[in-house]
Design an enzyme around this catalytic site. Structure first.
Site, PDB file in Angstrom:
ATOM      1  N   ASN A 134       0.807  -1.224   0.000  1.00 20.21           N
ATOM      2  CA  ASN A 134       0.000   0.000   0.000  1.00 20.21           C
ATOM      3  C   ASN A 134       0.835   1.266   0.000  1.00 20.21           C
ATOM      4  O   ASN A 134       0.502   2.231  -0.702  1.00 20.21           O
ATOM      5  CB  ASN A 134      -0.923  -0.022   1.228  1.00 20.21           C
TER       6      ASN A 134
ATOM      7  N   SER B 220       6.496  11.233   6.114  1.00 25.46           N
ATOM      8  CA  SER B 220       6.092  11.384   7.506  1.00 25.46           C
ATOM      9  C   SER B 220       7.280  11.678   8.404  1.00 25.46           C
ATOM     10  O   SER B 220       8.397  11.204   8.153  1.00 25.46           O
ATOM     11  CB  SER B 220       5.414  10.098   7.993  1.00 25.46           C
TER      12      SER B 220
ATOM     13  N   TYR C  36       5.097   1.535   9.986  1.00 23.24           N
ATOM     14  CA  TYR C  36       4.559   2.625   9.162  1.00 23.24           C
ATOM     15  C   TYR C  36       5.678   3.585   8.776  1.00 23.24           C
ATOM     16  O   TYR C  36       5.860   3.933   7.601  1.00 23.24           O
ATOM     17  CB  TYR C  36       3.461   3.367   9.920  1.00 23.24           C
TER      18      TYR C  36
ATOM     19  N   LYS D  57     -10.233   8.741  11.564  1.00 22.69           N
ATOM     20  CA  LYS D  57      -8.964   8.134  11.965  1.00 22.69           C
ATOM     21  C   LYS D  57      -9.046   7.471  13.328  1.00 22.69           C
ATOM     22  O   LYS D  57      -8.149   6.714  13.710  1.00 22.69           O
ATOM     23  CB  LYS D  57      -7.855   9.191  11.962  1.00 22.69           C
TER      24      LYS D  57
ATOM     25  N   ARG E  90       1.173   9.560  30.633  1.00 22.52           N
ATOM     26  CA  ARG E  90       2.318   9.798  31.507  1.00 22.52           C
ATOM     27  C   ARG E  90       3.590   9.641  30.683  1.00 22.52           C
ATOM     28  O   ARG E  90       3.637   8.917  29.690  1.00 22.52           O
ATOM     29  CB  ARG E  90       2.342   8.801  32.664  1.00 22.52           C
ATOM     30  N   SER E  91       4.641  10.289  31.098  1.00 22.67           N
ATOM     31  CA  SER E  91       5.919  10.160  30.417  1.00 22.67           C
ATOM     32  C   SER E  91       6.460   8.741  30.567  1.00 22.67           C
ATOM     33  O   SER E  91       6.236   8.083  31.594  1.00 22.67           O
ATOM     34  CB  SER E  91       6.925  11.158  30.991  1.00 22.67           C
TER      35      SER E  91
END
Length: 320
Positions: free
Chosen positions: A89, A113, A139, A177, A201-202
């Site tokens: 794709n 991207s 991706y 989305k 949270r980090s």
């Protein structure tokens, strides 16, 4: 005639509307339409629509010959694990469009991207060779593979082309989305439903909760970048499409509350396991290539873009 793939998607639908408003004859291309993506085509009903496979077949059989191709169609799920699907794709399909444009001498503009930059250890410079980058998910890898392939085509290239490395794009038309929609969209839904925003949270001690920083770019600016590169025949290559300024997720959440004129309520939650291993704690586009090419327009501020987005999202409810 102009062809736009991914025309029922997020950025593609905005590009299609802009081109239609300017009087262009359009061929809109996408996969089978979900209800959410069908809604993105509102106002574009008189344009010709083709499924992505039918479009490619029409090109290769000589039944269709657009003057330019804007290729924004792709699988954009950062959690996708089927590499064969992503290759087919996001890479192979793009290669066939590229080859048609090269043979027919048509301009070609495609979506890359910021996911190609991986953890950002090499920075976010669009001049960095794709071979040096290590995307954190499949991706991002698929986008990086096509970037590398395009840069290596030499004379077997369209006469004018550009790949746009979109950063964290937000704006209207992304309801379809779902989980992959921007944090602006997610925050809006959360506030409407519960009065609060839930932020991750980090996942590293070096970054406080909510202080993860991204280059949040308004979708209108991304469309401006694409169209400017096309109309000014900028040098062929890859271009970052961002603001050049990283902002925190706390900044974003506060902007959404402000646009809704509601008190701030922010709660931190654990990051899902399938996200934690590929999470980018910082992104910031180096936009020097755009500036050197001659693009001078200022980026839309996060506060302005969020306010415009929220106003558009609320319009159907206000009109009801």
């Amino acid at each position: 005639m102009i062809a736009v793939t991914g025309a029922a998607g997020f950025i593609g639908s905005h590009l299609a509307r802009r081109l239609m408003a300017e009087g262009y004859d359009l061929v809109l291309v996408d996969r089978a339409l979900s209800p959410g993506k069908r809604a993105n085509l509102a106002g574009l009903a008189h344009c010709r629509f083709l499924l992505h496979d039918a479009f490619l077949e029409a090109l290769e059989r000589g039944h269709l010959a657009p003057d330019a191709v804007f290729h924004l169609g792709a699988c954009s799920r950062t959690t996708e694990t089927d590499w064969d699907f992503l290759w087919s794709n996001n890479v192979a399909y793009s290669q066939r469009l590229w080859e048609w444009c090269a043979q027919r001498r048509r301009p070609f503009y495609f979506a890359s991207s910021a996911a190609t930059y991986g953890n950002g250890s090499l920075g976010f410079d669009d001049r960095t060779p794709p071979e040096r980058l290590s995307p954190l998910n499949l991706y991002g890898r698929s986008k990086n593979e096509f970037d590398a392939w395009a840069l290596g085509r030499g004379d077997e290239s369209p006469p004018h082309w550009a790949g746009l490395k979109f950063f964290n794009v937000y704006g209207p038309n992304e309801a379809h989305k779902q989980r992959m929609a921007s944090v602006v969209w997610q925050a809006y839904l959360q506030i409407v439903e519960s009065g609060e925003v839930r932020l991750f949270r980090s996942n590293t001690p070096a970054v406080a909760d909510g202080e993860q920083r991204r280059d949040f770019v308004f979708v209108r600016d991304c469309v401006d970048h694409v169209l400017w590169l096309w109309r000014h025949r900028a040098p062929n290559g890859l271009y970052n499409s961002g603001t050049g300024r990283a902002r925190t997720f706390l900044d974003l959440a506060r902007a959404v509350f402000s646009a809704l004129r509601m008190p701030e309520r922010i709660r931190f939650i654990d990051m899902p396991a399938d996200v934690a291993g590929q999470y980018q704690n910082f992104t910031q586009a180096d936009v020097n290539s755009l500036r050197v090419a001659g693009y001078e327009w200022p980026a839309t501020s996060l506060e302005e873009g969020v306010a415009e987005t929220i106003a558009e999202l609320r319009r159907p409810a206000l009109a009801a």
